[in-house]
Design a protein around this motif. Structure first.
Motif, PDB file in Angstrom:
ATOM      1  N   UNK A  78       0.830  -1.197   0.000  1.00 36.34           N
ATOM      2  CA  UNK A  78       0.000   0.000   0.000  1.00 36.34           C
ATOM      3  C   UNK A  78       0.864   1.247   0.000  1.00 36.34           C
ATOM      4  N   UNK A  79       1.876   1.212   0.892  1.00 39.84           N
ATOM      5  CA  UNK A  79       2.713   2.406   1.029  1.00 39.84           C
ATOM      6  C   UNK A  79       3.402   2.750  -0.285  1.00 39.84           C
ATOM      7  N   UNK A  80       3.697   1.730  -1.108  1.00 37.72           N
ATOM      8  CA  UNK A  80       4.401   1.992  -2.366  1.00 37.72           C
ATOM      9  C   UNK A  80       3.497   2.666  -3.385  1.00 37.72           C
ATOM     10  N   UNK A  81       2.205   2.694  -3.145  1.00 35.26           N
ATOM     11  CA  UNK A  81       1.304   3.332  -4.091  1.00 35.26           C
ATOM     12  C   UNK A  81       0.780   4.668  -3.625  1.00 35.26           C
ATOM     13  N   UNK A  98      -6.809   1.253  -5.679  1.00 40.90           N
ATOM     14  CA  UNK A  98      -5.829   0.219  -5.369  1.00 40.90           C
ATOM     15  C   UNK A  98      -5.364   0.348  -3.927  1.00 40.90           C
ATOM     16  N   UNK A  99      -5.160   1.584  -3.467  1.00 38.16           N
ATOM     17  CA  UNK A  99      -4.687   1.796  -2.098  1.00 38.16           C
ATOM     18  C   UNK A  99      -5.731   1.307  -1.103  1.00 38.16           C
ATOM     19  N   UNK A 100      -7.000   1.648  -1.363  1.00 40.32           N
ATOM     20  CA  UNK A 100      -8.066   1.203  -0.448  1.00 40.32           C
ATOM     21  C   UNK A 100      -8.128  -0.315  -0.417  1.00 40.32           C
ATOM     22  N   UNK A 228       0.659   3.967  10.237  1.00 40.61           N
ATOM     23  CA  UNK A 228       0.607   5.388  10.594  1.00 40.61           C
ATOM     24  C   UNK A 228       1.111   6.229   9.422  1.00 40.61           C
ATOM     25  N   UNK A 229       2.198   5.760   8.817  1.00 41.51           N
ATOM     26  CA  UNK A 229       2.753   6.499   7.683  1.00 41.51           C
ATOM     27  C   UNK A 229       1.734   6.608   6.551  1.00 41.51           C
ATOM     28  N   UNK A 230       1.112   5.482   6.214  1.00 49.42           N
ATOM     29  CA  UNK A 230       0.191   5.486   5.078  1.00 49.42           C
ATOM     30  C   UNK A 230      -0.969   6.435   5.342  1.00 49.42           C
ATOM     31  N   UNK A 231      -1.544   6.332   6.513  1.00 46.67           N
ATOM     32  CA  UNK A 231      -2.743   7.116   6.764  1.00 46.67           C
ATOM     33  C   UNK A 231      -2.456   8.610   6.808  1.00 46.67           C
ATOM     34  N   UNK A 232      -1.331   8.966   7.448  1.00 48.68           N
ATOM     35  CA  UNK A 232      -1.001  10.394   7.437  1.00 48.68           C
ATOM     36  C   UNK A 232      -0.664  10.842   6.020  1.00 48.68           C
TER      37      UNK A 232
END
Lengths: 297, 383, 188, 161
Positions: A78-81, A98-100, A228-232
């Motif tokens: 996810x983080x890569x997108x 795609x992320x969702x 945490x990283x992805x959501x922020x």
């Protein structure tokens, strides 16, 4: 070419893990300060993770290992997108759908892994996590629809770039209701109070983490940092304008996390059904209201 | 709710696969103290509860028969760790009743003040644990660090932080040190200001109210019938307080206004708020007691304490502790050791018996809250 | 030649241990299990005055996640059973701290029929703290001492348990799985 | 109502009991074995609704157990302790479960520590002690120090590594 992409992906993964753990460490310090304590050093989370990875691990079934890896893998994918100040490993532009879709894989992996552990607290926690996911995905989708409608695109990058031209063009000023709605939904996504039913220690003994020894817990902490990283990062892309460099982006991310932490420190937790109902009324209502204002009026 | 519950129970009886056990304690984070329930669960609903007590059983009542009258003072505070002083006072008062010793007035006032201070430490812990059970750790940390100020005052007065061993047969060990009284009055002002902060964070918090409201309600008559005492009984609207009904120490002279809530429902919210009101009342009692504090000695001479003999007889003393009625029944056969000491702990009827009525109607997330609002203290029923 | 390889491996291993010991000592997860009255002094050392989290010591919910087990005071027969279960659930490396005189020789309950006297007969203890109950300062200094011992690789209680497993098990069984009364005339 | 009158009233109803006043608000009632349930029921209906606890005393010289019911009246603010004696070798007594529900747990406790049987109490299984094989520990003829020495090896350090 493929090597370049892999190298980029690897470096981004390292960065994501680093920033995620750093945020968690700083978060512990800030929480401690709110609780009138000195708190651990900001690098405490790195020490913890290294220690945990060097510790003996016990597993009851190989599914546990598969689940843990799948959970972390799903989150890193996810983080890569999600664009980090416009940087992506390949030209995907940060596809929202795609992320969702990928972010759910993390939880599913976790569910699979901990169910194999055989501890009854773990499925209880996972059940709560999935219920909560139902709660926050809908208001979040409502917010996303606004921006997808406005920019006629389903990519984070376009949404971020559409806010160019100074702070007054940023979405959180132009669409404040949507911002508040999304903030609440993100609070639930990060499992910060009042939405931390999933890991509630006094109720279900840390839920999914209950049977995770050593390396599993270490992976779990990395996973927490990554999420945490992805959501922020998602919120930063949606509301806080285009970022010129990676430092700018990280500071914005930290701002979001800081708000979440402060709310986390002074809130008790909801019961799970109250949490879901709350998420379906207040943030969803705000999202729909914003939609009404934007598209109809 | 009840209907769904009976349905679940039926399913559970029919099919063994849907029923599973959770060991809620002894090392469950929601449990305070070394004690446990084994919960039979269907989903997140508790359908039955079994007891797992005795982890803290030390055989106090047996050990007290083996120790001298004065030696027992080092044992009894350990019956209730968070609120140790009522034990000492109850034991000392009973022994004084048997030996017909009239202790000096100043000693009575000092006992009253230390009892209220001990109640405050315990109530702070009780209020904080409500925060802890719902995840509001900030209030817990604040309250526990404020509790340290009270422990400091205890240390200054008695030399011990948690166990004070301050009362003796015939009075208390020492008088207030110089400057102690000014400091404690200062501390009371500090706590009065702090209460507003606690209110903002805990009692006016909509989520806390939402979670506690209507949880495990009990009516006044039921509470009397099931042996519930103290703040938990007052939370149902019953005006009953041993400090007034059967005064000990200096409570017949110091005015006590029992806090009773209007339209008290007897649910967890009422119990939690009751604790806060009691805390406020304790501040007032300490202030009044210090204002009325008489001069004089703090102890009567009882001779060589190692050879102390208490005349034959038996008596019961009950004390209003922060959790309810603490009672000591002592039988003396005229020897240098007590013949039999029986302890009545306030948590036993609730923690070991009322749980069978209340817990099978609530869900796993409320079990810790239920325990904390009833302020169940495991050592006093394990003894 | 073989010796040399062996030695090299040992050297590498000890170097690795030295590095990892630094991380171990800086991050100790403490099991949230209040076995006795000493547990009442644990909340104060977590709050603002002492705050042990600044040394990286944090409470944890379950035995699987924990590194140190605090035996906070006397252990009754039922507790010792839980303690053994808990201790064996914890993953290596793990350490045990014994609080107060009750764990050393039974303390004030030395003649009680339900409180064991010497805890180190049943599980290996790395460090005892004297006092009844130990003050927060002494608990904190014991934690620092334990960290020092871990840093030097001296605290090896878990290896002692492995080596003397039979002996520990024998003591545990004698107490917990007895089939005859200890005293004469013991029939119900 | 003064405690004296109160006791006289009770005595009128049950002439066979013995009474003793401890202090202004505390009294004791001595009663023989088979009638005590009637008295407890009577007291319960006479507003002595709070059962504080049930405990036993081992009078070993007289070869008797004494079961105490510790009552309190919220209306009269008086504490009454009802005392029943039973022989030590035939330690059986009917349960007070039908009068107070929570008598169950107190009786279970007394049963465990004294070995007194409460007839009619459905659950008297051990609660506090683990795998107990010896005499019930609160009896006077149980020697706790000898038990501790034997079971937990006080004082000896031989045989250890």
């Amino acid at each position: 070419m493929i090597f370049l992409i892999l190298l980029k992906a690897f470096l981004i993964t390292l960065w994501v893990v680093f920033i995620g753990l750093l945020f968690l460490g700083i978060g512990r310090k800030i929480t401690a300060r709110i609780q009138k304590r000195y708190g651990p050093p900001f690098y405490q989370q790195f020490i913890d993770v290294i220690k945990l990875l060097a510790k003996e691990s016990i597993w009851h079934h190989w599914i546990m290992i598969l689940g843990a890896i799948m959970a972390l893998g799903g989150l890193i994918a996810t983080a890569l997108h999600v664009p980090i100040a416009g940087i992506l490993p390949y030209d995907s532009n940060g596809p929202i759908f795609l992320v969702l879709y990928l972010s759910a894989i993390g939880y599913l992996g976790m569910a699979m892994g901990v169910s194999a552990s055989g501890n009854p607290n773990a499925p209880l926690g996972i059940g709560r996590a999935l219920t909560l996911m139902l709660g926050y995905e809908i208001p979040f989708a409502a917010v996303l629809i606004i921006f997808m409608g406005l920019t006629k695109s389903s990519y984070f990058l376009q949404i971020a770039q559409s806010q160019a031209g100074g702070i007054l063009h940023w979405n959180f000023i132009r669409y404040p209701l949507a911002f508040i709605g999304a903030e609440i939904a993100v609070q639930a996504m990060m499992a910060e109070k009042p939405f931390d039913q999933m890991i509630a220690p006094a109720e279900i003994a840390s839920g999914p983490l209950v049977e995770w020894p050593g390396k599993f817990l270490g992976l779990g902490m990395i996973q927490m940092g990554v999420s945490v990283f992805i959501e922020t990062a998602i919120i930063t892309n949606l509301f806080l304008g285009p970022s010129h460099n990676i430092l700018d982006f990280t500071l914005k991310q930290f701002g979001i996390y800081f708000i979440a932490l402060c709310i986390n420190a002074v809130m008790p937790r909801f019961k799970i059904e109250n949490a879901a109902i709350y998420l379906w009324t207040i943030p969803l209502g705000l999202g729909l209201l914003q939609m009404l204002i934007t598209f109809v009026l | 709710m009840i209907d769904r519950f009976t349905e679940l129970k039926k399913i559970a009886q029919k099919d063994g696969h849907v029923l599973y056990n959770i060991f809620f304690g002894p090392n469950h984070p929601g449990m305070n103290g070394n004690f446990g329930y084994v919960l039979d669960m269907v989903g997140s609903q508790v359908v039955d509860v079994r007891l797992n007590a005795g982890q803290l059983h030390r055989g106090f009542e047996k050990l007290m028969e083996k120790r001298l009258w004065v030696q027992n003072f080092s044992l009894i505070p350990r019956v209730c760790v968070v609120d140790p002083d009522p034990n000492e006072v109850a034991y000392a008062t009973t022994a004084e009743k048997l030996a017909d010793i009239d202790i000096p007035k100043r000693a009575k006032y000092i006992r009253t003040i230390t009892l209220e201070m001990s109640r405050m430490t315990s109530l702070l812990m009780g209020m904080g644990s409500v925060g802890g059970a719902t995840g509001l750790y900030t209030i817990m940390y604040w309250m526990l660090s404020d509790r340290d100020y009270l422990l400091d005052m205890f240390e200054w007065l008695t030399g011990g932080r948690v166990y004070h061993i301050f009362n003796l047969i015939g009075g208390v060990r020492r008088d207030f040190p110089e400057g102690w009284i000014d400091k404690i009055l200062e501390l009371m002002d500090y706590f009065e200001n702090k209460l507003k902060e606690y209110d903002h964070l805990l009692y006016n918090n909509p989520i806390i109210v939402k979670r506690l409201e209507g949880l495990a309600p009990i009516t006044g008559d039921e509470a009397k019938k099931w042996g519930v005492t103290g703040p938990n009984l007052r939370a149902t609207g019953v005006r009953s307080d041993i400090r007034i009904d059967y005064p000990y120490a200096a409570y017949n002279e110091v005015e006590v206004n029992i806090p009773i809530q209007e339209d008290a429902k007897g649910d967890a919210l009422a119990r939690a708020i009751q604790v806060r009101l009691e805390f406020e009342e304790s501040i007032n009692i300490i202030r009044k007691a210090i204002k009325q504090l008489p001069e004089g000695p703090v102890r009567v001479k009882i001779g060589n304490p190692l050879k102390l003999r208490i005349p034959k007889g038996e008596a019961y003393t009950k004390i209003e502790s922060s959790k309810g009625e603490f009672g000591y029944y002592i039988v003396s056969d005229g020897g240098i050791k007590p013949y039999r000491v029986s302890v009545r702990g306030p948590s036993l009827p609730v923690g070991l018996f009322l749980c069978k009525r209340d817990l099978p109607k609530i869900r796993i997330e409320d079990v810790a809250l239920w325990m904390n609002t009833y302020s169940i203290c495991a050592p006093d029923f394990d003894r | 030649m073989l010796d040399k390889i062996q030695k090299d491996r040992e050297k590498r291993q000890s170097a690795w241990e030295a590095v990892i010991n630094y991380f171990r000592k800086r991050s100790l997860y403490m099991l949230h299990y209040c076995t006795g009255c000493g547990a009442i002094e644990l909340p104060p050392i977590m709050t603002s005055r002492w705050d042990m989290e600044r040394f990286g010591i944090a409470p944890m919910a379950t035995p699987r996640q924990a590194d140190i087990l605090l035996v906070t005071g006397y252990a009754s027969q039922k507790t010792i059973k839980r303690l053994i279960y808990t201790y064996e659930q914890m993953p290596n490396p793990k350490w045990v701290l014994g609080f107060g005189s009750c764990t050393i020789n039974g303390g004030i309950y030395w003649d009680s029929y339900n409180v064991i006297n010497k805890l180190d007969r049943y599980i290996p203890i790395d460090l005892f703290i004297s006092g009844c109950m130990p003050r927060p300062q002494s608990i904190l200094s014991a934690m620092k001492k334990l960290q020092e011992m871990i840093g030097k690789g001296e605290a090896k209680g878990y290896e002692r348990y492995k080596q003397n497993y039979e002996w520990y098990k024998k003591n545990q069984r004698k107490l917990l799985e007895r089939e005859t009364p200890f005293l004469d005339g013991g029939e119900k | 109502m003064k405690i004296k009158e109160m006791l006289e009233n009770i005595k009128k109803e049950f002439p066979y009991i013995g009474t003793e006043i401890q202090e202004e608000k505390q009294a004791r009632i001595y009663v023989c074995n088979d009638k005590f349930l009637n008295i407890l029921t009577y007291l319960r209906n006479e507003k002595f609704e709070h059962l504080a606890n049930i405990f036993a005393i081992d009078w070993i010289d007289e070869k008797e157990f004494e079961i105490n019911y510790n009552l309190w009246s919220y209306e009269y603010l008086v504490s009454i302790i009802v005392k029943v004696r039973i022989p030590r070798d035939k330690a059986k007594i009917p349960t007070a479960l039908n009068i107070w529900d929570h008598a169950q747990i107190y009786e279970r406790e007394v049963h465990e520590f004294f070995g007194i049987e409460f007839i009619g109490n459905p659950d008297l299984s051990p609660l506090f002690l683990h795998n107990w094989k010896d005499l019930p520990p609160m009896r006077k003829d149980f020697d706790t120090e000898a038990f501790s020495r034997k079971a937990f090896d006080v004082g000896e350090r031989e045989g250890e590594k």
